[in-house]
Design a protein around this motif. Structure first.
Motif, PDB file in Angstrom:
ATOM      1  N   PRO A  42     -29.805 -68.985  37.255  1.00 13.04           N
ATOM      2  CA  PRO A  42     -28.465 -69.173  36.683  1.00 13.04           C
ATOM      3  C   PRO A  42     -27.732 -67.842  36.542  1.00 13.04           C
ATOM      4  N   ILE A  43     -26.441 -67.847  36.797  1.00 15.43           N
ATOM      5  CA  ILE A  43     -25.683 -66.591  36.845  1.00 15.43           C
ATOM      6  C   ILE A  43     -25.386 -66.030  35.461  1.00 15.43           C
ATOM      7  N   GLY A  44     -25.781 -66.730  34.409  1.00 10.06           N
ATOM      8  CA  GLY A  44     -25.585 -66.206  33.064  1.00 10.06           C
ATOM      9  C   GLY A  44     -25.450 -67.324  32.057  1.00 10.06           C
ATOM     10  N   LEU A  45     -25.203 -66.945  30.819  1.00  7.75           N
ATOM     11  CA  LEU A  45     -24.999 -67.931  29.760  1.00  7.75           C
ATOM     12  C   LEU A  45     -23.611 -68.543  29.870  1.00  7.75           C
ATOM     13  N   TRP A  46     -23.539 -69.826  29.630  1.00  8.32           N
ATOM     14  CA  TRP A  46     -22.265 -70.535  29.549  1.00  8.32           C
ATOM     15  C   TRP A  46     -21.609 -70.147  28.224  1.00  8.32           C
ATOM     16  N   THR A  47     -20.341 -69.792  28.267  1.00  3.55           N
ATOM     17  CA  THR A  47     -19.640 -69.408  27.041  1.00  3.55           C
ATOM     18  C   THR A  47     -18.407 -70.270  26.840  1.00  3.55           C
ATOM     19  N   LYS A  48     -17.933 -70.277  25.617  1.00  3.89           N
ATOM     20  CA  LYS A  48     -16.652 -70.912  25.308  1.00  3.89           C
ATOM     21  C   LYS A  48     -15.525 -69.947  25.670  1.00  3.89           C
ATOM     22  N   ASN A  49     -14.300 -70.384  25.477  1.00  5.61           N
ATOM     23  CA  ASN A  49     -13.155 -69.564  25.879  1.00  5.61           C
ATOM     24  C   ASN A  49     -13.134 -68.205  25.190  1.00  5.61           C
ATOM     25  N   VAL A  54     -22.577 -71.164  24.487  1.00  2.52           N
ATOM     26  CA  VAL A  54     -22.601 -72.606  24.251  1.00  2.52           C
ATOM     27  C   VAL A  54     -24.011 -73.032  23.865  1.00  2.52           C
ATOM     28  N   GLU A  55     -24.131 -73.724  22.744  1.00  6.13           N
ATOM     29  CA  GLU A  55     -25.416 -74.281  22.316  1.00  6.13           C
ATOM     30  C   GLU A  55     -25.577 -75.646  22.970  1.00  6.13           C
ATOM     31  N   GLN A  66     -16.516 -84.704  16.687  1.00  8.00           N
ATOM     32  CA  GLN A  66     -15.841 -84.089  17.829  1.00  8.00           C
ATOM     33  C   GLN A  66     -14.818 -83.045  17.400  1.00  8.00           C
ATOM     34  N   PHE A  67     -14.263 -83.193  16.203  1.00  9.71           N
ATOM     35  CA  PHE A  67     -13.279 -82.212  15.739  1.00  9.71           C
ATOM     36  C   PHE A  67     -13.940 -80.888  15.366  1.00  9.71           C
ATOM     37  N   ASP A  68     -15.255 -80.909  15.234  1.00 10.82           N
ATOM     38  CA  ASP A  68     -15.985 -79.695  14.890  1.00 10.82           C
ATOM     39  C   ASP A  68     -16.672 -79.090  16.114  1.00 10.82           C
ATOM     40  N   ASN A  69     -16.335 -79.607  17.298  1.00  8.16           N
ATOM     41  CA  ASN A  69     -16.972 -79.134  18.530  1.00  8.16           C
ATOM     42  C   ASN A  69     -15.962 -78.285  19.305  1.00  8.16           C
ATOM     43  N   GLN A  70     -16.059 -76.975  19.172  1.00  6.51           N
ATOM     44  CA  GLN A  70     -15.090 -76.090  19.809  1.00  6.51           C
ATOM     45  C   GLN A  70     -15.187 -76.147  21.328  1.00  6.51           C
ATOM     46  N   THR A  78      -7.905 -77.097  27.974  1.00  8.43           N
ATOM     47  CA  THR A  78      -7.721 -76.331  29.209  1.00  8.43           C
ATOM     48  C   THR A  78      -7.586 -77.260  30.403  1.00  8.43           C
ATOM     49  N   PHE A  79      -8.396 -78.308  30.431  1.00  9.00           N
ATOM     50  CA  PHE A  79      -8.351 -79.271  31.536  1.00  9.00           C
ATOM     51  C   PHE A  79      -6.969 -79.903  31.655  1.00  9.00           C
ATOM     52  N   ASP A  80      -6.354 -80.217  30.515  1.00  6.93           N
ATOM     53  CA  ASP A  80      -5.037 -80.857  30.528  1.00  6.93           C
ATOM     54  C   ASP A  80      -3.970 -79.972  31.172  1.00  6.93           C
ATOM     55  N   GLY A  81      -4.195 -78.669  31.197  1.00  6.19           N
ATOM     56  CA  GLY A  81      -3.199 -77.761  31.758  1.00  6.19           C
ATOM     57  C   GLY A  81      -3.632 -77.095  33.048  1.00  6.19           C
ATOM     58  N   GLU A  82      -4.627 -77.662  33.733  1.00  2.74           N
ATOM     59  CA  GLU A  82      -5.149 -77.025  34.946  1.00  2.74           C
ATOM     60  C   GLU A  82      -4.120 -76.920  36.058  1.00  2.74           C
TER      61      GLU A  82
END
Length: 561
Positions: A42-49, A54-55, A66-70, A78-82
Motif C-alpha cells: 500500500p502506498i501509505g495511510l489513508w487520511t481525511k481531508n 482514517v481508523e 454518521q454526524f460524528d464521522n468526519q 467532496t464527492f458532491d462537488g467533483e
C-alpha cells in the motif's frame, strides 16, 4: 496442516501466473494491475481531508453516528462537488505529455526561442478532443477533432490550437454561439438536429466549406494518432532583424493519415465509444510513441500584396504556387497522463498565449478567440486557472494575485503594484519586436469557389466523391422544409454535377428511411417483460437459512420485551 500449506502454495502460484495466462490485456485494461506491480505494498495511510489518518471502523457507517464521522462528511461533501462545468465545445477529450524537437534552422523567420536551436527539446502537453460531443459521447462522430498543444518554453507558455481539417467554420467571431447552438442538441428533444445545423450553415454559407471536409474521408480519422492537425490562422512571425513573415502551421502525422468510412466507424462505435482514447493510451504505454512533423507554409510581406485572395481568411486554403513550405521539427508524445482530471480536464489552452518572435494572427477571428477562451476558462476553472499545475509556465512573476484558489505562493511579500521603488518584478525591452502592425479589413461576401474546388479537386477520385455524396445525402434525409430546398439551391450554385448527384442520393436515402420505418411498424412486437422485484421462497429445507435465522431472531427480540 500439510494439505493447507500445499493448497496455499498452489494458490499463490496461480495468482502470480495471472499476468502470463491472459496475454490479450491491452495497456488500458491492465492499468490497475500495473499500478499494483509498481507498488508491491500500500502506498501509505489513508487520511481525511485534514491529513489525520482514517481508523478502519470509520469506513463502515451503518449502525453508527454518521454526524460524528468526519470521514463520511469529507467524502460526501467532496464527492458532491467533483464535477466542474464541461467545455461548451470539445468537451470530450484525452491527452498526453511529450516534447518538441527542432530539426531545422528557422531563425530566418522567427527569433522565438522554442524554434531557434537545432536539437533543442521543449516539454509539452497535448489535449485531443472531438468538437460537439458531450463529455461521455463517442470519439467516432463525423465532426472536427481538436489537437491543442501547450509548449512549456523558456519565454512562457506557447499554445497552438489545431483542428483535424485545414479550414475553420466562420471568420466573424460574433457568429460563434449561434453556429454552436445550431450544431448541438435541440432544446426540446435533446437530440442532434440536422435541420437546425443546415439552417444556420446555409444562412451563413461560409460554414459550408468546413462541413464539406467533415463529410469526406477526412471527417473521421482512424484515431487521433493518424490525423494531421492545422493551426488554422495565418500567424505573423518576426526575426531578429525586424522582418516579418506570414505562416500557417501544419502538424503532419508520421503514422500516416488513415480514415474510417461511415460503416467502419459505426461498427467500431457499437463496441467501443472510446476508440480514439484507447488507441492513443495503448500506443504510448506500449512504447509506440506517436509523432508529428511540424512544418509551416510561408509568405513574405511582399507576397501577400500580390494575391487574388485573402491569406488571412480562416475559411479557405492558400492557393498552390503562392507560398513555400519550411520544416521546423518533430512533436513526440511519450508519456500518458497520470490523472485525467488534473492533466486534461483542468488544462486551459488559449490562442492568445504567444511568445516573443510570434506576434500571432491579425484576423478578427483570432481577436475574438483570445477573449472567448480566457472567459470560458475563468468560468470553468476560476480566475487563477493559470496557477493550476498543468497550466503553470516554467517561470512566472506578476502583479496578479489573490482571488479563489489556487494561489500558490501568491508572490509572497513582494510589492503588489507597479511601478514601485522596492524591486518588484520589472518589464524588459524586446529590441526585435516589430514596430509596425498589419491591419486587415475583411469582406462579408460569400465566396463559393473554395467549395467548388473541394468537390472537383480535393476529392481526388470517383470513389471518394461517391462516399462524400452518400454521407451528404444521409445527413439531408431528416432535414425539413424550407431548409432542404435552400440546401439544394446552394449546392446548385456550387456545382451542377454535385447538386444532381446529391439529389439522386437523397431520394434513395429518403426511400430507404421510409422502408425502414414501414418495416419497423410491421414487425411483431417483442413479448412484454418486467424486471423481477422480489425473491421467491427458498427451495430447500436448510434450517440455518437466512430466512429462518431472521424469523428466529425476531421472535427472540419480541420475547425479550
Amino acid at each position: 496442516m500439510k494439505t493447507i500449506i500445499a493448497f496455499l502454495f498452489c494458490l499463490i502460484l496461480y495468482v502470480n501466473s495471472d499476468e502470463y495466462v491472459n496475454v490479450t490485456y491491452q495497456p488500458a485494461q491492465r492499468q490497475l494491475f500495473d499500478f499494483k506491480k509498481e507498488h508491491p505494498h500500500p502506498i501509505g495511510l489513508w487520511t481525511k481531508n485534514a491529513g489525520d489518518p482514517v481508523e478502519i471502523r470509520d469506513t463502515i457507517t451503518i449502525n453508527s453516528d454518521q454526524f460524528d464521522n468526519q470521514l463520511l462528511i469529507d467524502s460526501l461533501s467532496t464527492f458532491d462537488g467533483e464535477r466542474i462545468p464541461e467545455r461548451v465545445v470539445h468537451a470530450k477529450g484525452t491527452g498526453a505529455f511529450g516534447y518538441f524537437e527542432v530539426t531545422h534552422d528557422v531563425s530566418k523567420y522567427t527569433y522565438a526561442d522554442v524554434f531557434n536551436e537545432v536539437g533543442k527539446k521543449t516539454p509539452l502537453v497535448v489535449r485531443f478532443s472531438t468538437a460537439l460531443q458531450n463529455a461521455g459521447g463517442t470519439d467516432l462522430a463525423r465532426e472536427v477533432k481538436g489537437m491543442a498543444i501547450k509548449f512549456y518554453t523558456e519565454d512562457g507558455n506557447l499554445d497552438i490550437l489545431c483542428l483535424s481539417v485545414p479550414v475553420y467554420l466562420y471568420r466573424d467571431p460574433g457568429i460563434f454561439p449561434n453556429v454552436v447552438h445550431g450544431g448541438k442538441r435541440n432544446p426540446q428533444t435533446n437530440l442532434m438536429d440536422f435541420t437546425s445545423l443546415y439552417d444556420i450553415i446555409t444562412l451563413k454559407p461560409l460554414n459550408l466549406h468546413q462541413f464539406f471536409w467533415m463529410l469526406s474521408d477526412y471527417g473521421i480519422p482512424d484515431g487521433y494518432r493518424k490525423m494531421d492537425a492545422f493551426a488554422i490562422h495565418t500567424f505573423e512571425l518576426s526575426n531578429i532583424h525586424g522582418e516579418t513573415h506570414y505562416v500557417r502551421f501544419n502538424f503532419r502525422t508520421e503514422q500516416g493519415f488513415s480514415a474510417l468510412t461511415t460503416p467502419q466507424a459505426a461498427a467500431i462505435q457499437a463496441a467501443d465509444l472510446d476508440y480514439f482514447t484507447r488507441d492513443l493510451y495503448n500506443a504510448i504505454d506500449s512504447g509506440d510513441y506517436p509523432a508529428w512533423k511540424l512544418e509551416m507554409d510561408v509568405m513574405t510581406a511582399h507576397d501577400i500584396q500580390k494575391l487574388d485572395y485573402n491569406p488571412f481568411d480562416v475559411t479557405r486554403l492558400w492557393k498552390n504556387g503562392t507560398f513555400h513550405t519550411v520544416p521546423i521539427g518533430r512533436l513526440v508524445l511519450n508519456k500518458n497522463v497520470e490523472n485525467q482530471f488534473r492533466d486534461v480536464e483542468q488544462a486551459a489552452y488559449n490562442p492568445g498565449h504567444l511568445v516573443p518572435g510570434i506576434p500571432g494572427p491579425v484576423d478578427f477571428m483570432f481577436r475574438g478567440r483570445r477573449i472567448f477562451y480566457r472567459d470560458t476558462q475563468n468560468y470553468r476553472l476560476g480566475r487563477n486557472n493559470h496557477k493550476i499545475l498543468v497550466n503553470m509556465p516554467l517561470y512566472e512573476k506578476s502583479y496578479v494575485r489573490d482571488g479563489r484558489p489556487p494561489t500558490k505562493l501568491n508572490m509572497k511579500n513582494a510589492p503588489n503594484y507597479y511601478p514601485n521603488s522596492f524591486h518588484g518584478p520589472v518589464p524588459y525591452v524586446d529590441e526585435h519586436r516589430p514596430w509596425k502592425k498589419l491591419h486587415v479589413l475583411e469582406s462579408n461576401a460569400v465566396d463559393l469557389e473554395p467549395l467548388w474546388y473541394f468537390y472537383n479537386y480535393i476529392l481526388e477520385d470517383e470513389a471518394h466523391k461517391q462516399r462524400f455524396i452518400t454521407n451528404l445525402a444521409a445527413s439531408l434525409a431528416p432535414v425539413t422544409p424550407p431548409v432542404i430546398q435552400r440546401v439544394f439551391k446552394i449546392l446548385h450554385l456550387i456545382d451542377e454535377d454535385l447538386a444532381k448527384r446529391t439529389r439522386a442520393a437523397y431520394d434513395v436515402a429518403v426511400a430507404a428511411a421510409a422502408a425502414q420505418q414501414a418495416a419497423a411498424k410491421a414487425t411483431d412486437p417483442s413479448p412484454k417483460r418486467n424486471y423481477p422485484t422480489a425473491e421467491g421462497p427458498p427451495k430447500h429445507n436448510d434450517t440455518k437459512s437466512i430466512y429462518r435465522l431472521g424469523i428466529h431472531q425476531e421472535h427472540v427480540f419480541m420475547d425479550h420485551h
